[in-house]
Write a protein that holds these residues in place. Structure first.
Motif, PDB file in Angstrom:
ATOM      1  N   ASP A  42      46.172  -8.595  24.485  1.00  0.00           N
ATOM      2  CA  ASP A  42      44.771  -7.712  24.856  1.00  0.00           C
ATOM      3  C   ASP A  42      44.815  -7.188  22.920  1.00  0.00           C
ATOM      4  N   GLY A  43      46.069  -6.453  22.396  1.00  0.00           N
ATOM      5  CA  GLY A  43      46.171  -5.991  21.173  1.00  0.00           C
ATOM      6  C   GLY A  43      45.457  -7.057  19.974  1.00  0.00           C
ATOM      7  N   ILE A  44      46.006  -8.224  19.862  1.00  0.00           N
ATOM      8  CA  ILE A  44      45.201  -9.580  19.369  1.00  0.00           C
ATOM      9  C   ILE A  44      44.579  -9.600  19.160  1.00  0.00           C
ATOM     10  N   GLY A  45      43.626 -10.465  20.957  1.00  0.00           N
ATOM     11  CA  GLY A  45      42.774 -10.050  21.395  1.00  0.00           C
ATOM     12  C   GLY A  45      41.232  -9.387  20.753  1.00  0.00           C
ATOM     13  N   SER A  46      41.329  -8.760  21.292  1.00  0.00           N
ATOM     14  CA  SER A  46      39.995  -7.229  21.055  1.00  0.00           C
ATOM     15  C   SER A  46      40.297  -6.886  19.826  1.00  0.00           C
ATOM     16  N   MET A  47      40.617  -7.031  18.363  1.00  0.00           N
ATOM     17  CA  MET A  47      41.342  -6.918  17.246  1.00  0.00           C
ATOM     18  C   MET A  47      40.610  -8.107  16.625  1.00  0.00           C
ATOM     19  N   LEU A  48      41.149  -9.483  16.829  1.00  0.00           N
ATOM     20  CA  LEU A  48      40.553 -10.404  16.472  1.00  0.00           C
ATOM     21  C   LEU A  48      38.639 -10.694  16.921  1.00  0.00           C
ATOM     22  N   ALA A  49      38.548  -9.914  18.135  1.00  0.00           N
ATOM     23  CA  ALA A  49      37.221 -10.508  18.623  1.00  0.00           C
ATOM     24  C   ALA A  49      36.124  -9.185  17.593  1.00  0.00           C
ATOM     25  N   LEU A  50      36.816  -8.175  17.154  1.00  0.00           N
ATOM     26  CA  LEU A  50      36.439  -6.926  16.684  1.00  0.00           C
ATOM     27  C   LEU A  50      36.109  -7.935  14.978  1.00  0.00           C
ATOM     28  N   MET A  51      36.649  -8.466  14.235  1.00  0.00           N
ATOM     29  CA  MET A  51      36.421  -8.086  13.466  1.00  0.00           C
ATOM     30  C   MET A  51      35.524  -9.443  13.192  1.00  0.00           C
ATOM     31  N   HIS A  52      35.804 -10.264  14.164  1.00  0.00           N
ATOM     32  CA  HIS A  52      34.796 -11.171  13.978  1.00  0.00           C
ATOM     33  C   HIS A  52      33.323 -10.939  14.030  1.00  0.00           C
ATOM     34  N   ALA A  53      33.185 -10.116  14.707  1.00  0.00           N
ATOM     35  CA  ALA A  53      31.786  -9.126  15.212  1.00  0.00           C
ATOM     36  C   ALA A  53      31.220  -8.452  14.012  1.00  0.00           C
ATOM     37  N   LEU A  54      32.653  -7.376  13.803  1.00  0.00           N
ATOM     38  CA  LEU A  54      31.802  -7.077  12.277  1.00  0.00           C
ATOM     39  C   LEU A  54      31.731  -7.645  11.185  1.00  0.00           C
ATOM     40  N   LEU A 148      38.118  -5.291  27.464  1.00  0.00           N
ATOM     41  CA  LEU A 148      36.990  -5.403  27.985  1.00  0.00           C
ATOM     42  C   LEU A 148      36.287  -3.904  27.614  1.00  0.00           C
ATOM     43  N   MET A 149      36.684  -3.085  26.782  1.00  0.00           N
ATOM     44  CA  MET A 149      35.423  -2.076  26.107  1.00  0.00           C
ATOM     45  C   MET A 149      35.245  -2.699  24.891  1.00  0.00           C
ATOM     46  N   VAL A 150      35.968  -3.745  24.368  1.00  0.00           N
ATOM     47  CA  VAL A 150      35.517  -4.023  22.603  1.00  0.00           C
ATOM     48  C   VAL A 150      34.697  -4.837  23.671  1.00  0.00           C
ATOM     49  N   TYR A 151      34.576  -5.918  24.379  1.00  0.00           N
ATOM     50  CA  TYR A 151      32.912  -6.186  24.749  1.00  0.00           C
ATOM     51  C   TYR A 151      31.949  -5.483  25.053  1.00  0.00           C
ATOM     52  N   LYS A 152      31.851  -4.358  25.493  1.00  0.00           N
ATOM     53  CA  LYS A 152      31.022  -3.787  26.026  1.00  0.00           C
ATOM     54  C   LYS A 152      30.313  -2.822  24.588  1.00  0.00           C
ATOM     55  N   LEU A 153      31.094  -2.923  23.885  1.00  0.00           N
ATOM     56  CA  LEU A 153      31.101  -2.601  22.435  1.00  0.00           C
ATOM     57  C   LEU A 153      30.445  -3.648  21.281  1.00  0.00           C
ATOM     58  N   ILE A 154      30.773  -4.558  21.418  1.00  0.00           N
ATOM     59  CA  ILE A 154      30.083  -6.186  21.241  1.00  0.00           C
ATOM     60  C   ILE A 154      29.065  -6.177  21.339  1.00  0.00           C
ATOM     61  N   LYS A 155      28.913  -6.099  22.792  1.00  0.00           N
ATOM     62  CA  LYS A 155      27.300  -6.412  23.313  1.00  0.00           C
ATOM     63  C   LYS A 155      26.264  -5.086  22.539  1.00  0.00           C
ATOM     64  N   HIS A 156      26.979  -4.079  22.315  1.00  0.00           N
ATOM     65  CA  HIS A 156      25.822  -2.812  22.392  1.00  0.00           C
ATOM     66  C   HIS A 156      25.831  -2.829  21.094  1.00  0.00           C
ATOM     67  N   MET A 157      25.702  -3.218  19.673  1.00  0.00           N
ATOM     68  CA  MET A 157      26.369  -3.452  18.852  1.00  0.00           C
ATOM     69  C   MET A 157      24.743  -4.450  18.405  1.00  0.00           C
ATOM     70  N   GLY A 158      24.952  -5.501  19.206  1.00  0.00           N
ATOM     71  CA  GLY A 158      23.927  -5.867  19.688  1.00  0.00           C
ATOM     72  C   GLY A 158      24.411  -7.806  18.613  1.00  0.00           C
ATOM     73  N   VAL A 159      25.616  -7.793  18.217  1.00  0.00           N
ATOM     74  CA  VAL A 159      25.854  -8.411  18.359  1.00  0.00           C
ATOM     75  C   VAL A 159      26.044 -10.506  18.848  1.00  0.00           C
ATOM     76  N   ASP A 160      25.533 -11.075  18.584  1.00  0.00           N
ATOM     77  CA  ASP A 160      25.575 -12.382  19.392  1.00  0.00           C
ATOM     78  C   ASP A 160      27.869 -12.507  19.630  1.00  0.00           C
ATOM     79  N   VAL A 161      27.659 -13.242  21.184  1.00  0.00           N
ATOM     80  CA  VAL A 161      29.179 -13.540  21.979  1.00  0.00           C
ATOM     81  C   VAL A 161      29.004 -14.893  21.469  1.00  0.00           C
ATOM     82  N   ILE A 165      34.790 -15.334  19.268  1.00  0.00           N
ATOM     83  CA  ILE A 165      34.693 -13.812  19.713  1.00  0.00           C
ATOM     84  C   ILE A 165      35.224 -13.806  21.528  1.00  0.00           C
ATOM     85  N   ALA A 166      33.909 -15.238  21.548  1.00  0.00           N
ATOM     86  CA  ALA A 166      34.481 -14.757  23.541  1.00  0.00           C
ATOM     87  C   ALA A 166      36.265 -15.563  24.145  1.00  0.00           C
TER      88      ALA A 166
END
Length: 351
Positions: A42-54, A148-161, A165-166
């Motif tokens: 959870d920690g690594i997956g969330s961190m990497l997903a957010l890194m890709h999104a940013l 799950l929380m990071v997913y909601k944030l990424i979607k709200h920011m308008g970043v393509d998944v 990221i998936a």
């Protein structure tokens, strides 16, 4: 009051938290993301997903984990870009799957320097702690995973998944729900997992690396733990010492998943894994089926977690003494609960 002296603002409203965090991210040009020490999926997956999104948003972004990436998670895209430390300065620091400053996976000296220079510190987590980290601390203890929380944030920011990221987010949710077997599995996380597969996550790939692929040393280590298994009065427990890792060639990360195997023992209410992390300090992982609030038990020893999954470190004790103390505490807690239920005292979940 100076921002560095301010108390963390805990936000439980999802929309408010997402809007606040999105605003800070959009204003920032450089960000650093970290998770907790001894990281898992959870920690690594969330961190990497957010890194890709940013990165997709055009931000300068670094992912830092002082413990490195666990071997089983090296298949995740972007894992090779994670650093163990950083000497740079950033506008914003974001911590995912951790809300205690002392558990952030950044070396202490670097962390203090980064915090002194950054404009905003943000925490995204699903664990409740008494003293949360961050100027903005979004905590949702009902969420099955931070992913799950990071997913909601990424979607709200308008970043393509993207597929990258998936798979990171899918892995985050998969690990914290025990492959969708634990009590925290919700219809929402199953729907999100389905969406992530549609975006390109490969369930078979994730399951293979996380639950099926084990090297020789890890299997030998698990064998030792299973040989020592004890069951008494509804509690199942086992232990691992430092020499077990040395003699089998196993790494600390190879313990991941072992306690979940113990959950399958018939007739148990609580399972416990004791692991010596250095001389005189024992890490304790606890799992419950709801009869005992193991988060409350862990808090007595300076730890924390969820009602049915928690952990702590018993300091200044030998393995034998740590086991005796923890078992005594658990049995007392179980006795109190039985007494409350049988004595007609109203207690949540007694029926």
């Amino acid at each position: 009051m100076d921002r560095k002296e301010a108390t963390a603002e805990r936000i439980t409203n999802t929309l408010e938290a997402i809007e606040r965090i999105t605003g800070e991210i959009k204003e920032a040009s450089s960000l650093i993301i970290t998770c907790h020490i001894h990281p898992e999926g959870d920690g690594i997956g969330s961190m990497l997903a957010l890194m890709h999104a940013l990165t997709a948003m055009g931000k300068r972004c670094d992912a830092i984990c002082s413990d490195g990436i666990p071997r089983m998670l090296e298949f995740l895209p972007g894992s090779d870009a994670v650093k163990r430390d950083s000497m740079d300065e950033y506008d914003v620091i974001i911590a995912v799957d951790v809300s205690s400053k002392d558990r952030l996976a950044i070396p202490t000296v670097s962390l203090e320097r980064i915090l002194s220079k950054c404009k905003v510190s943000i925490c995204i987590d699903h664990h409740i702690v008494e003293e949360p980290f961050g100027d903005i601390c979004w905590v949702d203890d009902k969420a099955p995973a931070t992913g799950l929380m990071v997913y909601k944030l990424i979607k709200h920011m308008g970043v393509d998944v993207t597929p990258q990221i998936a798979i990171c987010l899918y892995t985050a949710i998969l690990t914290d729900t025990g492959s969708f077997r634990f009590e925290n599995t919700t219809s929402e996380c199953l729907c999100v997992a389905s969406e992530l597969v549609r975006y390109g996550a490969n369930p078979s790939l994730a399951a293979h690396h996380i639950f099926e692929r084990k090297h020789n040393g890890a299997l030998k280590l698990w064998g030792r733990a299973l040989m020592r298994l004890r069951v008494d009065e509804g509690i199942a427990w086992t232990w691992l010492k430092l020499h077990d890792f040395e003699e089998t060639g196993a790494l600390n990360e190879d313990v991941e998943g072992l306690i979940n195997l113990l959950r399958g023992i018939d007739g148990t209410s609580v399972v416990v894994l004791f692991r010596e992390i250095d001389k005189g300090n024992v890490k304790v992982s606890l799992r419950s089926f709801g009869d005992v609030d193991v988060a409350d038990v862990a808090k007595r020893f300076g730890g924390g977690g969820h009602r049915m999954a928690s952990g702590c470190i018993v300091e200044g004790m030998t393995m034998r003494k740590a086991i005796r103390l923890m078992l005594k505490t658990l049995k007392e807690e179980m006795t109190k609960r039985v007494t409350a239920c049988s004595g007609g005292v109203e207690a949540e979940g007694c029926d």
